[in-house]
Design a protein around this motif. Structure first.
Motif, PDB file in Angstrom:
ATOM      1  N   MET A 151     -12.231  -5.930   9.560  1.00 51.32           N
ATOM      2  CA  MET A 151     -13.070  -6.448   8.487  1.00 51.32           C
ATOM      3  C   MET A 151     -12.212  -7.005   7.360  1.00 51.32           C
ATOM      4  N   GLN A 152     -11.133  -6.284   7.039  1.00 51.85           N
ATOM      5  CA  GLN A 152     -10.269  -6.718   5.940  1.00 51.85           C
ATOM      6  C   GLN A 152      -9.671  -8.091   6.242  1.00 51.85           C
ATOM      7  N   SER A 153      -9.174  -8.272   7.463  1.00 51.13           N
ATOM      8  CA  SER A 153      -8.554  -9.565   7.743  1.00 51.13           C
ATOM      9  C   SER A 153      -9.615 -10.659   7.865  1.00 51.13           C
ATOM     10  N   ASN A 154     -10.782 -10.318   8.439  1.00 50.69           N
ATOM     11  CA  ASN A 154     -11.863 -11.317   8.528  1.00 50.69           C
ATOM     12  C   ASN A 154     -12.360 -11.735   7.146  1.00 50.69           C
ATOM     13  N   PHE A 155     -12.506 -10.762   6.267  1.00 51.99           N
ATOM     14  CA  PHE A 155     -13.026 -11.075   4.934  1.00 51.99           C
ATOM     15  C   PHE A 155     -11.993 -11.842   4.111  1.00 51.99           C
ATOM     16  N   ARG A 178      -8.263   1.814   3.879  1.00 51.48           N
ATOM     17  CA  ARG A 178      -7.039   1.747   4.689  1.00 51.48           C
ATOM     18  C   ARG A 178      -6.051   2.786   4.192  1.00 51.48           C
ATOM     19  N   GLY A 179      -5.944   2.918   2.855  1.00 49.73           N
ATOM     20  CA  GLY A 179      -5.048   3.909   2.269  1.00 49.73           C
ATOM     21  C   GLY A 179      -5.477   5.327   2.630  1.00 49.73           C
ATOM     22  N   LEU A 180      -6.752   5.609   2.481  1.00 49.28           N
ATOM     23  CA  LEU A 180      -7.253   6.951   2.780  1.00 49.28           C
ATOM     24  C   LEU A 180      -7.062   7.284   4.257  1.00 49.28           C
ATOM     25  N   LEU A 181      -7.419   6.337   5.111  1.00 51.33           N
ATOM     26  CA  LEU A 181      -7.349   6.588   6.553  1.00 51.33           C
ATOM     27  C   LEU A 181      -5.909   6.765   7.024  1.00 51.33           C
ATOM     28  N   ALA A 182      -4.986   6.088   6.335  1.00 54.25           N
ATOM     29  CA  ALA A 182      -3.578   6.186   6.737  1.00 54.25           C
ATOM     30  C   ALA A 182      -3.054   7.610   6.573  1.00 54.25           C
ATOM     31  N   MET A 224       0.839  -1.206   0.000  1.00 54.34           N
ATOM     32  CA  MET A 224       0.000   0.000   0.000  1.00 54.34           C
ATOM     33  C   MET A 224       0.873   1.255   0.000  1.00 54.34           C
ATOM     34  N   LYS A 225       0.467   2.205  -0.807  1.00 57.86           N
ATOM     35  CA  LYS A 225       1.147   3.506  -0.854  1.00 57.86           C
ATOM     36  C   LYS A 225       0.780   4.284   0.402  1.00 57.86           C
ATOM     37  N   LEU A 226       1.742   4.604   1.210  1.00 56.54           N
ATOM     38  CA  LEU A 226       1.433   5.390   2.402  1.00 56.54           C
ATOM     39  C   LEU A 226       1.707   6.869   2.138  1.00 56.54           C
ATOM     40  N   PHE A 227       1.098   7.678   2.961  1.00 55.90           N
ATOM     41  CA  PHE A 227       1.248   9.124   2.816  1.00 55.90           C
ATOM     42  C   PHE A 227       2.680   9.529   3.177  1.00 55.90           C
ATOM     43  N   LYS A 228       3.272  10.362   2.330  1.00 52.28           N
ATOM     44  CA  LYS A 228       4.654  10.823   2.565  1.00 52.28           C
ATOM     45  C   LYS A 228       4.661  11.786   3.760  1.00 52.28           C
ATOM     46  N   PRO A 229       5.494  11.547   4.752  1.00 54.98           N
ATOM     47  CA  PRO A 229       5.420  12.420   5.928  1.00 54.98           C
ATOM     48  C   PRO A 229       5.721  13.878   5.558  1.00 54.98           C
ATOM     49  N   PHE A 230       5.024  14.720   6.197  1.00 52.32           N
ATOM     50  CA  PHE A 230       5.065  16.146   5.882  1.00 52.32           C
ATOM     51  C   PHE A 230       5.873  16.830   6.980  1.00 52.32           C
ATOM     52  N   ASN A 231       6.964  17.473   6.586  1.00 51.30           N
ATOM     53  CA  ASN A 231       7.855  18.038   7.613  1.00 51.30           C
ATOM     54  C   ASN A 231       7.283  19.331   8.178  1.00 51.30           C
ATOM     55  N   GLN A 247      -9.261   6.771  14.024  1.00 47.22           N
ATOM     56  CA  GLN A 247      -8.572   5.651  14.663  1.00 47.22           C
ATOM     57  C   GLN A 247      -9.469   4.412  14.758  1.00 47.22           C
ATOM     58  N   SER A 248     -10.703   4.621  15.228  1.00 43.37           N
ATOM     59  CA  SER A 248     -11.531   3.416  15.398  1.00 43.37           C
ATOM     60  C   SER A 248     -12.080   2.928  14.058  1.00 43.37           C
ATOM     61  N   PHE A 249     -12.252   3.839  13.114  1.00 39.29           N
ATOM     62  CA  PHE A 249     -12.653   3.423  11.767  1.00 39.29           C
ATOM     63  C   PHE A 249     -11.528   2.595  11.148  1.00 39.29           C
ATOM     64  N   ASP A 250     -10.299   3.035  11.343  1.00 39.45           N
ATOM     65  CA  ASP A 250      -9.147   2.306  10.826  1.00 39.45           C
ATOM     66  C   ASP A 250      -9.093   0.895  11.413  1.00 39.45           C
ATOM     67  N   THR A 251      -9.317   0.783  12.732  1.00 36.90           N
ATOM     68  CA  THR A 251      -9.328  -0.533  13.377  1.00 36.90           C
ATOM     69  C   THR A 251     -10.440  -1.405  12.786  1.00 36.90           C
ATOM     70  N   ALA A 252     -11.609  -0.791  12.588  1.00 36.55           N
ATOM     71  CA  ALA A 252     -12.745  -1.547  12.033  1.00 36.55           C
ATOM     72  C   ALA A 252     -12.421  -2.039  10.632  1.00 36.55           C
ATOM     73  N   VAL A 253     -11.802  -1.173   9.840  1.00 32.84           N
ATOM     74  CA  VAL A 253     -11.466  -1.545   8.465  1.00 32.84           C
ATOM     75  C   VAL A 253     -10.461  -2.689   8.453  1.00 32.84           C
ATOM     76  N   ARG A 254      -9.444  -2.603   9.340  1.00 34.45           N
ATOM     77  CA  ARG A 254      -8.455  -3.682   9.416  1.00 34.45           C
ATOM     78  C   ARG A 254      -9.095  -4.993   9.849  1.00 34.45           C
TER      79      ARG A 254
END
Lengths: 391, 391
Positions: B215-219, B293-297, B1-8, B206-213
């Motif tokens: 669901m993703q692993s369960n599915f 997951r990408g958007l939330l990251a 997954m492409k993660l967001f480039k940290p912003f200094n 944060q909790s949406f991200d946990t839910a997505v993870r």
């Protein structure tokens, strides 16, 4: 599983019956009739067919509550009088039937189970299994008319019950002696045709037994899968939707969060359906397979008895051509082996008829219950889908 | 997954933008407008909305067949002219978008996959994933209008493609510089209200991200279960019926043996349905979860940027009360932090709108496909049941 008691061929059947040395005193009710119809050689049907309902297992106790047990209520359509019987009575009866009818596979009793004997579901399933045993005996043209069975089915008086038991235990028309009371058609049977017929039947019994074992273990495995992993999988799908709904509810209780929570509930309900379902499809089929494993386990011995009789007959025939045995001895031995063959043919024919009826009915019920199960899932999901509004 | 480039944050945003030291030369097309409507603060909608179809992935080759690759055909409704793009072009574009729009979560690309790159099912699923990426960018009021995206979407000339790429790579309006081109409403924002709003959003992310993870692993697990154990379980049920039918066929090919064989075939077909089904329900939902997951990251960094801006503003305000900073510097800094806040509010609002639309649609499709699946099983079983005749 109750296995067939081995039948001592050499010492008893070979010598006593085929040679006509065994003598028994039989009463009219002991006689067994075999007839030839358009469908071939069959047992004479029971002129007074009846059925019997096994109902309302009750927990009873005796010795002031020191001993408790389950009593099943049997009501035969013969007289509509209810009798109460415990598993140990069934067990005693089963022993008598096996001892007496060495030529007929006796339907097996449900397996003994020690732990959890009083759990509701176990008791209900055992009731169904005993119902199956009782129905099989009641339907059988010969077993259904036997004194010991009728005593078990109708005796309500404690004193008569004990004396009837003693009488049954002293019955002389048991084992190979049963052949003495079998009345068969006049027509002599063709030994060559019999050989090929019984050999084919032997092969069939073997592969049918393998099929029954395969299905029994596969179906038992499926029950475990549905009550374990499958159930958990549905719950995990439900959990996914619930976590999603909970996360979104942090912001608002919108139609979407409610619909997602509803979806979670639905998969939890499906998980419970999935856990309960085997009771309706896989377990009833498993009970049928249990019955057939018991029935099929008896046939190898019956076939051996029959083979032994034919072998003895051939020995005598050879011995006669060498002038060592008198021809009237051979003729009587031929008549007696025909009796053995007739009983095998009658029971084969009965077994086939029952087999087709049983498996046809069982497969239909299995499929109907599977359909109902998947349909219930469809219905649950449909009602959940309707919770989602157009956004 | 492409993660967001940290912003200094410290070196760039804190100093250059909030203090007004960063200067960029922007063209008209660079400007980003934020408006206030009845629904709150939002991006100004794209006045010329369009869509884009990703179709017919083709295996192409170059260097006389030494190198082969898959090219996807993109047809935007803007001009209906088809362009051909490879994964590596998407990858280049994605980098540009991440670099430029530090304030907007860029939809992720599908994961890179090395093995089995040319399998039909993989290519089709990747096409669907790229379609999702393209649709998300095309629908976004800001991303859909950016020069680099429009260049990617419309350029058909090889020479112009190269020069356009060079231009995009030299773009100065990237990172925090983007704030210089954001036009916001006049109204100053309430810092206290913002604090609670963004804090709630942070907790939600944060909790949406946990839910997505979860669901993703369960599915993903469910996909494996259906293609492995579930499939084998159905086959095992089929095998049970087949063995039974074969055993009975030793005697005769009766309606029952045929019906049992049919039942075996049916469970084999259900096994294949079960294996294929995830493609229609669990996998599409998995693709949505991958997107989220990408958007939330990206959000934690965006929230950090925003927090940093508010912190800098407070520092300056404190410093002004102590007479160490001039009030016009503070006023300009307040205006500039409001720009940062407005972009966060606009994107939060866009994200919520998309989230409800996406999850509502995805859950509906998921349920519809689940219903279709179980309905197909019901239909198969119904037609099998009709094979059993009354005996």
């Amino acid at each position: 599983m109750k296995l067939f008691k081995p039948f001592n061929l050499d010492s008893f059947l070979g010598e006593a019956y085929i040679l006509g040395a065994s003598k028994v005193t039989a009463t009219d009710s002991d006689y067994i009739h075999i007839i030839e119809t358009n469908d071939g050689i069959t047992w004479a049907p029971n002129p007074q067919p009846y059925s019997c309902v096994v109902a309302s297992p009750k927990k009873e106790s005796k010795l002031k509550g020191l001993k408790s047990f389950i009593a099943y209520q049997l009501t035969p359509s013969l007289n509509n009088i209810q009798v109460s019987r415990r598993y140990k009575h069934f067990d005693w009866l089963h022993e008598r039937l096996v001892e007496k009818f060495c030529i007929i596979p006796i339907p097996p009793l449900p397996d003994k189970q020690i732990s959890g004997r009083y759990e509701e579901q176990f008791i209900e399933r055992r009731r169904l299994q005993l119902q199956s045993f009782v129905s099989r005996v009641s339907n059988h043209p010969i077993l259904s008319r036997s004194d010991v069975w009728l005593h078990f089915l109708t005796c309500t008086d404690a004193k008569r019950w004990k004396s009837g038991k003693r009488k049954a235990e002293k019955d002389e028309v048991i084992g190979a002696a049963i052949f003495s009371v079998v009345q068969v058609p006049e027509k002599a049977l063709d030994p060559l045709q019999l050989d090929s017929q019984t050999e084919a039947f032997g092969r069939f019994v073997q592969s049918f037994d393998t099929a029954v074992r395969t299905m029994q273990s596969n179906f038992a495995e499926q029950v475990k899968r549905q009550q374990g992993p499958y159930k958990r999988d549905y719950q995990r799908i439900g959990q996914s939707f619930r976590t999603l709904s909970t996360a979104m509810e942090l912001l608002e209780t919108a139609p979407l969060t409610r619909a997602l929570a509803h979806t979670a509930d639905t998969y939890d309900q499906i998980a419970l359906l999935c856990e309960d379902q085997p009771r309706l499809d896989f377990e009833p089929m498993g009970d049928l397979l249990h019955d057939y494993r018991g029935l099929l386990a008896s046939f190898p011995d019956i076939i051996t008895v029959h083979k032994g009789a034919l072998q003895k007959r051939r020995e005598l025939e050879r011995s006669a051509t060498e002038g060592k045995t008198e021809s009237n001895v051979v003729i009587r031995a031929q008549q007696r082996t025909d009796v053995v063959s007739y009983t095998l043919l009658a029971e084969m024919s009965y077994f086939h008829q029952e087999r087709v009826r049983d498996y046809n009915a069982a497969a239909k019920i299995f499929l109907q219950e599977q359909i109902a199960y998947y349909q219930k899932i469809v219905d649950h999901l449909q009602s959940t889908l309707s919770q989602y509004k157009d956004v």
